[in-house]
Scaffold this motif. Structure first.
Motif, PDB file in Angstrom:
ATOM      1  N   LEU A 347      -1.533   8.032   1.780  1.00 24.13           N
ATOM      2  CA  LEU A 347      -2.342   7.130   0.965  1.00 24.13           C
ATOM      3  C   LEU A 347      -3.179   7.885  -0.062  1.00 24.13           C
ATOM      4  O   LEU A 347      -3.199   7.534  -1.248  1.00 24.13           O
ATOM      5  CB  LEU A 347      -3.244   6.293   1.881  1.00 24.13           C
ATOM      6  CG  LEU A 347      -4.126   5.243   1.202  1.00 24.13           C
ATOM      7  CD1 LEU A 347      -3.272   4.228   0.457  1.00 24.13           C
ATOM      8  CD2 LEU A 347      -4.998   4.537   2.243  1.00 24.13           C
ATOM      9  N   VAL A 348      -3.874   8.940   0.368  1.00 21.12           N
ATOM     10  CA  VAL A 348      -4.738   9.675  -0.551  1.00 21.12           C
ATOM     11  C   VAL A 348      -3.914  10.345  -1.650  1.00 21.12           C
ATOM     12  O   VAL A 348      -4.282  10.300  -2.833  1.00 21.12           O
ATOM     13  CB  VAL A 348      -5.587  10.716   0.211  1.00 21.12           C
ATOM     14  CG1 VAL A 348      -6.313  11.640  -0.763  1.00 21.12           C
ATOM     15  CG2 VAL A 348      -6.598  10.024   1.121  1.00 21.12           C
ATOM     16  N   ASP A 349      -2.800  10.973  -1.276  1.00 23.33           N
ATOM     17  CA  ASP A 349      -1.932  11.600  -2.280  1.00 23.33           C
ATOM     18  C   ASP A 349      -1.480  10.581  -3.323  1.00 23.33           C
ATOM     19  O   ASP A 349      -1.441  10.877  -4.529  1.00 23.33           O
ATOM     20  CB  ASP A 349      -0.697  12.211  -1.615  1.00 23.33           C
ATOM     21  CG  ASP A 349      -1.015  13.434  -0.777  1.00 23.33           C
ATOM     22  OD1 ASP A 349      -2.081  14.036  -1.007  1.00 23.33           O
ATOM     23  OD2 ASP A 349      -0.205  13.778   0.099  1.00 23.33           O
ATOM     24  N   HIS A 350      -1.165   9.390  -2.860  1.00 25.79           N
ATOM     25  CA  HIS A 350      -0.686   8.340  -3.757  1.00 25.79           C
ATOM     26  C   HIS A 350      -1.786   7.913  -4.736  1.00 25.79           C
ATOM     27  O   HIS A 350      -1.542   7.782  -5.943  1.00 25.79           O
ATOM     28  CB  HIS A 350      -0.210   7.144  -2.932  1.00 25.79           C
ATOM     29  CG  HIS A 350       0.464   6.077  -3.736  1.00 25.79           C
ATOM     30  ND1 HIS A 350       1.697   6.248  -4.334  1.00 25.79           N
ATOM     31  CD2 HIS A 350       0.060   4.815  -4.063  1.00 25.79           C
ATOM     32  CE1 HIS A 350       2.032   5.146  -4.984  1.00 25.79           C
ATOM     33  NE2 HIS A 350       1.046   4.250  -4.836  1.00 25.79           N
ATOM     34  N   ILE A 351      -2.990   7.727  -4.222  1.00 25.22           N
ATOM     35  CA  ILE A 351      -4.103   7.314  -5.078  1.00 25.22           C
ATOM     36  C   ILE A 351      -4.434   8.412  -6.090  1.00 25.22           C
ATOM     37  O   ILE A 351      -4.677   8.130  -7.274  1.00 25.22           O
ATOM     38  CB  ILE A 351      -5.344   6.974  -4.239  1.00 25.22           C
ATOM     39  CG1 ILE A 351      -5.068   5.759  -3.357  1.00 25.22           C
ATOM     40  CG2 ILE A 351      -6.553   6.711  -5.131  1.00 25.22           C
ATOM     41  CD1 ILE A 351      -4.765   4.496  -4.121  1.00 25.22           C
ATOM     42  N   VAL A 352      -4.449   9.668  -5.659  1.00 28.45           N
ATOM     43  CA  VAL A 352      -4.727  10.772  -6.574  1.00 28.45           C
ATOM     44  C   VAL A 352      -3.708  10.781  -7.714  1.00 28.45           C
ATOM     45  O   VAL A 352      -4.066  10.931  -8.889  1.00 28.45           O
ATOM     46  CB  VAL A 352      -4.716  12.117  -5.823  1.00 28.45           C
ATOM     47  CG1 VAL A 352      -4.734  13.282  -6.806  1.00 28.45           C
ATOM     48  CG2 VAL A 352      -5.908  12.214  -4.878  1.00 28.45           C
ATOM     49  N   ALA A 353      -2.434  10.606  -7.375  1.00 32.35           N
ATOM     50  CA  ALA A 353      -1.386  10.597  -8.407  1.00 32.35           C
ATOM     51  C   ALA A 353      -1.586   9.443  -9.385  1.00 32.35           C
ATOM     52  O   ALA A 353      -1.415   9.602 -10.599  1.00 32.35           O
ATOM     53  CB  ALA A 353      -0.014  10.505  -7.746  1.00 32.35           C
ATOM     54  N   LEU A 354      -1.962   8.268  -8.871  1.00 33.16           N
ATOM     55  CA  LEU A 354      -2.182   7.114  -9.740  1.00 33.16           C
ATOM     56  C   LEU A 354      -3.377   7.345 -10.680  1.00 33.16           C
ATOM     57  O   LEU A 354      -3.323   7.003 -11.864  1.00 33.16           O
ATOM     58  CB  LEU A 354      -2.420   5.864  -8.895  1.00 33.16           C
ATOM     59  CG  LEU A 354      -1.219   5.316  -8.114  1.00 33.16           C
ATOM     60  CD1 LEU A 354      -1.662   4.155  -7.220  1.00 33.16           C
ATOM     61  CD2 LEU A 354      -0.125   4.844  -9.068  1.00 33.16           C
ATOM     62  N   VAL A 355      -4.457   7.907 -10.134  1.00 32.28           N
ATOM     63  CA  VAL A 355      -5.648   8.152 -10.953  1.00 32.28           C
ATOM     64  C   VAL A 355      -5.344   9.199 -12.018  1.00 32.28           C
ATOM     65  O   VAL A 355      -5.746   9.064 -13.177  1.00 32.28           O
ATOM     66  CB  VAL A 355      -6.830   8.581 -10.067  1.00 32.28           C
ATOM     67  CG1 VAL A 355      -8.005   9.040 -10.924  1.00 32.28           C
ATOM     68  CG2 VAL A 355      -7.269   7.425  -9.165  1.00 32.28           C
ATOM     69  N   GLU A 356      -4.651  10.268 -11.645  1.00 28.95           N
ATOM     70  CA  GLU A 356      -4.303  11.296 -12.631  1.00 28.95           C
ATOM     71  C   GLU A 356      -3.419  10.719 -13.730  1.00 28.95           C
ATOM     72  O   GLU A 356      -3.585  11.046 -14.912  1.00 28.95           O
ATOM     73  CB  GLU A 356      -3.614  12.467 -11.936  1.00 28.95           C
ATOM     74  CG  GLU A 356      -4.556  13.287 -11.062  1.00 28.95           C
ATOM     75  CD  GLU A 356      -3.868  14.418 -10.328  1.00 28.95           C
ATOM     76  OE1 GLU A 356      -4.559  15.374  -9.947  1.00 28.95           O
ATOM     77  OE2 GLU A 356      -2.634  14.332 -10.133  1.00 28.95           O
TER      78      GLU A 356
END
Length: 381
Positions: A347-356
């Motif tokens: 989940l965190v990896d996914h959110i980081v990728a979306l924000v970047e």
């Protein structure tokens, strides 16, 4: 009243000075500063900390120069720095001259501690010759003896009288590139002094609650004191003084400005405090995201809410939104619109990728807008 007018805080009108390439006052954006706690004589260690503070979002950094070894090291520190360096001077006027010659963008001192009028004149000449501004730093803990005798104890009137006396001393030498601070560890004392000072001078003001305490207590005290003044339009630069890693000062200062809508830099995370309704670990997720998204400077918003009570409503107002949706999945919003679901794994990896990705999209749009503006300007000529 327009729907968004409540967001428009007033700004006190001041004259403008410069700290290096940073404009201060006169409507310029409010700047955040911090101070190194390394030995300034150790140029390598101090330069590394200046770089860390700049990376965290400091607009300028102050370093203490108590001796000649420190001012000699200042040359290397200034050359290495990506932000203006302020030299903190106490008692010895020669250190101030050396710091100005070494390339400091600003000198912070109390002219009353420098000595005679002739010595103040020498410092002013050095500052003028090197394009160096000055901060008059008045502190409740180091007021002049005559003022303590006059008023009996540190009070707003004493702080303001001291500040104006020293401002007049600089003005008498034809020097106007100065800002003023009247700090105290007592929030009410500091706030009242700044309010009085703001009525008495057009000089830009540097805000701070001095010796505020540790990370938690000091942040609360500083947010209350600095925030109250900024809310009234008072303040042109700020420092949150914490007995903690100086990087925490920068984070706190930027958060104060972001909370008041006075700065848009980096990711603003809106998160619930979590409760029994959460369907993923909100607190741990937010902690990880704060760390992993700290490098982003592009202004954007991220909501992280653990359930569907307020989650969809908050997500519709943010650039990226995460809402606990139940049934082992969580709902992702992009630009306010429900986009897809994802489980807890990764989940965190996914959110980081979306924000970047969102940050890159925003930066790309800004670059296109700048290019169109340049083309339009060129066409008009």
């Amino acid at each position: 009243m327009s729907p968004r007018s409540y967001r428009e805080l007033p700004r006190r009108t001041t004259r403008q000075i410069h700290v290096g390439n940073i404009a201060v006052g006169g409507g310029a954006p409010i700047s955040v500063q911090s101070m190194t706690n390394t030995s300034t004589a150790d140029a390598g260690a101090t330069s590394a900390q200046v770089a860390a503070l700049a990376e965290a979002g400091a607009d300028m950094v102050r370093v203490s120069c108590p001796d000649e070894k420190s001012t000699k090291a200042l040359v290397e520190i200034v050359n290495d720095a990506s932000v203006p360096v302020i030299a903190d001077i106490h008692f010895h006027f020669q250190r101030a001259i050396e710091a100005a010659d070494a390339g400091a963008s600003c000198l912070r001192f109390n002219p009353g501690n420098i000595g005679s009028g002739d010595r103040v004149a020498e410092v002013v000449r050095a500052a003028s010759a090197n394009g160096c501004s000055i901060r008059i730093g008045v502190n409740a803990g180091s007021l002049e003896k005559y003022l303590l005798e006059k008023y009996g104890s540190p009070c707003p009137e004493a702080l303001v009288e001291s500040a104006l006396h020293h401002a007049n001393a600089l003005e008498a030498h034809g020097f106007g590139e100065y800002k003023i601070s009247v700090k105290a560890s007592d929030v009410l004392l500091a706030v009242t002094a700044y309010r009085h000072l703001a009525l008495a001078t057009p000089a830009p003001l540097h805000l701070g609650i001095t010796e505020a305490g540790g990370k938690r207590a000091g942040t609360v005290k500083s947010a209350l004191g600095i925030g109250a003044l900024l809310w009234e339009g008072i303040g042109d630069t700020i420092r949150v003084s914490l007995a903690a890693d100086p990087v925490e000062e920068v984070h706190a200062g930027n958060e104060i400005l972001k909370t008041l809508g006075l700065r848009r830099r980096g990711v603003t995370i809106i998160a619930c405090p979590s409760c029994a309704r959460e369907v993923f670990p909100v607190v741990r997720t937010v902690e990880e995201l704060e760390t992993r998204l700290a490098h982003i400077r592009t202004p954007l918003s991220l909501s992280v809410l653990g359930c569907v009570v307020n989650g969809p409503g908050e997500a519709r107002e943010t650039d990226v939104g995460l809402t606990g949706g139940g049934r082992g999945t969580n709902l992702i919003y992009l630009s306010g619109v429900a986009d897809h679901r994802i489980g807890d794994d990764g989940l965190v990896d996914h959110i980081v990728a979306l924000v970047e990705a969102k940050a890159a999209e925003i930066e790309g749009g800004m670059a296109i807008g700048d290019e169109l503006s340049r083309e339009s300007a060129a066409a008009s000529h």
